[in-house]
Write a protein that holds these residues in place. Structure first.
Motif, PDB file in Angstrom:
ATOM      1  N   ARG A   1      -6.986  -2.857   4.728  1.00  0.00           N
ATOM      2  CA  ARG A   1      -6.634  -2.749   3.309  1.00  0.00           C
ATOM      3  C   ARG A   1      -7.457  -3.718   2.478  1.00  0.00           C
ATOM      4  O   ARG A   1      -7.916  -3.384   1.382  1.00  0.00           O
ATOM      5  N   GLY A   2      -7.673  -4.922   2.989  1.00  0.00           N
ATOM      6  CA  GLY A   2      -8.497  -5.890   2.279  1.00  0.00           C
ATOM      7  C   GLY A   2      -9.905  -5.373   2.040  1.00  0.00           C
ATOM      8  O   GLY A   2     -10.465  -5.534   0.950  1.00  0.00           O
TER       9      GLY A   2
ATOM     10  N   THR B   1       0.850  -1.189   0.000  1.00  0.00           N
ATOM     11  CA  THR B   1       0.000   0.000   0.000  1.00  0.00           C
ATOM     12  C   THR B   1       0.889   1.242   0.000  1.00  0.00           C
ATOM     13  O   THR B   1       2.083   1.156  -0.254  1.00  0.00           O
ATOM     14  N   THR B   2       0.314   2.374   0.310  1.00  0.00           N
ATOM     15  CA  THR B   2       1.074   3.628   0.310  1.00  0.00           C
ATOM     16  C   THR B   2       1.214   4.166   1.729  1.00  0.00           C
ATOM     17  O   THR B   2       0.399   3.837   2.608  1.00  0.00           O
ATOM     18  N   PRO B   3       2.209   5.011   1.956  1.00  0.00           N
ATOM     19  CA  PRO B   3       2.303   5.671   3.260  1.00  0.00           C
ATOM     20  C   PRO B   3       1.045   6.482   3.575  1.00  0.00           C
ATOM     21  O   PRO B   3       0.634   6.576   4.734  1.00  0.00           O
ATOM     22  N   GLY B   4       0.396   7.035   2.554  1.00  0.00           N
ATOM     23  CA  GLY B   4      -0.830   7.796   2.763  1.00  0.00           C
ATOM     24  C   GLY B   4      -1.932   6.944   3.369  1.00  0.00           C
ATOM     25  O   GLY B   4      -2.712   7.415   4.195  1.00  0.00           O
ATOM     26  N   PHE B   5      -2.011   5.678   2.972  1.00  0.00           N
ATOM     27  CA  PHE B   5      -2.996   4.763   3.547  1.00  0.00           C
ATOM     28  C   PHE B   5      -2.721   4.581   5.041  1.00  0.00           C
ATOM     29  O   PHE B   5      -3.638   4.653   5.857  1.00  0.00           O
ATOM     30  N   LEU B   6      -1.469   4.371   5.388  1.00  0.00           N
ATOM     31  CA  LEU B   6      -1.118   4.204   6.807  1.00  0.00           C
ATOM     32  C   LEU B   6      -1.395   5.482   7.600  1.00  0.00           C
ATOM     33  O   LEU B   6      -1.863   5.415   8.730  1.00  0.00           O
ATOM     34  N   ARG B   7      -1.127   6.626   6.992  1.00  0.00           N
ATOM     35  CA  ARG B   7      -1.441   7.889   7.668  1.00  0.00           C
ATOM     36  C   ARG B   7      -2.954   8.013   7.887  1.00  0.00           C
ATOM     37  O   ARG B   7      -3.406   8.445   8.940  1.00  0.00           O
ATOM     38  N   ALA B   8      -3.730   7.603   6.880  1.00  0.00           N
ATOM     39  CA  ALA B   8      -5.191   7.721   6.972  1.00  0.00           C
ATOM     40  C   ALA B   8      -5.748   6.855   8.097  1.00  0.00           C
ATOM     41  O   ALA B   8      -6.614   7.314   8.862  1.00  0.00           O
ATOM     42  N   ILE B   9      -5.264   5.624   8.246  1.00  0.00           N
ATOM     43  CA  ILE B   9      -5.794   4.801   9.332  1.00  0.00           C
ATOM     44  C   ILE B   9      -5.240   5.264  10.678  1.00  0.00           C
ATOM     45  O   ILE B   9      -5.875   5.042  11.705  1.00  0.00           O
TER      46      ILE B   9
ATOM     47  N   PRO C   1     -15.190   2.235   1.775  1.00  0.00           N
ATOM     48  CA  PRO C   1     -14.485   3.482   2.129  1.00  0.00           C
ATOM     49  C   PRO C   1     -13.611   3.256   3.373  1.00  0.00           C
ATOM     50  O   PRO C   1     -13.959   2.475   4.261  1.00  0.00           O
ATOM     51  N   ILE C   2     -12.509   3.952   3.440  1.00  0.00           N
ATOM     52  CA  ILE C   2     -11.533   3.716   4.509  1.00  0.00           C
ATOM     53  C   ILE C   2     -12.114   3.934   5.900  1.00  0.00           C
ATOM     54  O   ILE C   2     -11.844   3.157   6.814  1.00  0.00           O
TER      55      ILE C   2
END
Length: 93
Positions: free
Chosen positions: A48-49, A10-18, A56-57
């Motif tokens: 992520r799955g 995934t992206t660092p942005g995904f980790l930041r979002a969660i 939506p996140i």
């Protein structure tokens, strides 16, 4: 964070979002870098799955929390049933 995102595909942005959703809170190194525990990466992978399936996140984070709460409630109920010496839920025929 980059390595964690790479491990998850995934992206660092995904980790930041969660992280912003307060699902996981990574520790910070002295240099300010985010450090994740393996259990946090497992949570991120579960979310992520769901996101990959179109959820939506923010909803995926909530689903993850609710699944964890359900699992804990089922565990507690099983303990109560064992303590009572019963193998079926109360009210069941």
């Amino acid at each position: 964070m980059g390595r964690a995102a790479e491990l998850l595909g995934t992206t660092p942005g995904f980790l930041r979002a969660i992280g912003e959703a307060r699902l996981i809170t990574p520790l910070r190194s002295e240099g300010g870098h985010r450090r994740y525990f393996s259990y946090q990466l497992r949570i991120a992978a579960r979310v992520r799955g769901l996101v990959d399936q179109g959820t939506p996140i923010d909803a995926a984070c909530r689903i993850n929390v609710l699944e964890d709460q359900l699992e804990e409630a089922q565990r507690v109920n099983a303990e109560y049933r064992r303590a009572d010496g019963s193998s079926s839920p109360s009210g069941a025929a």
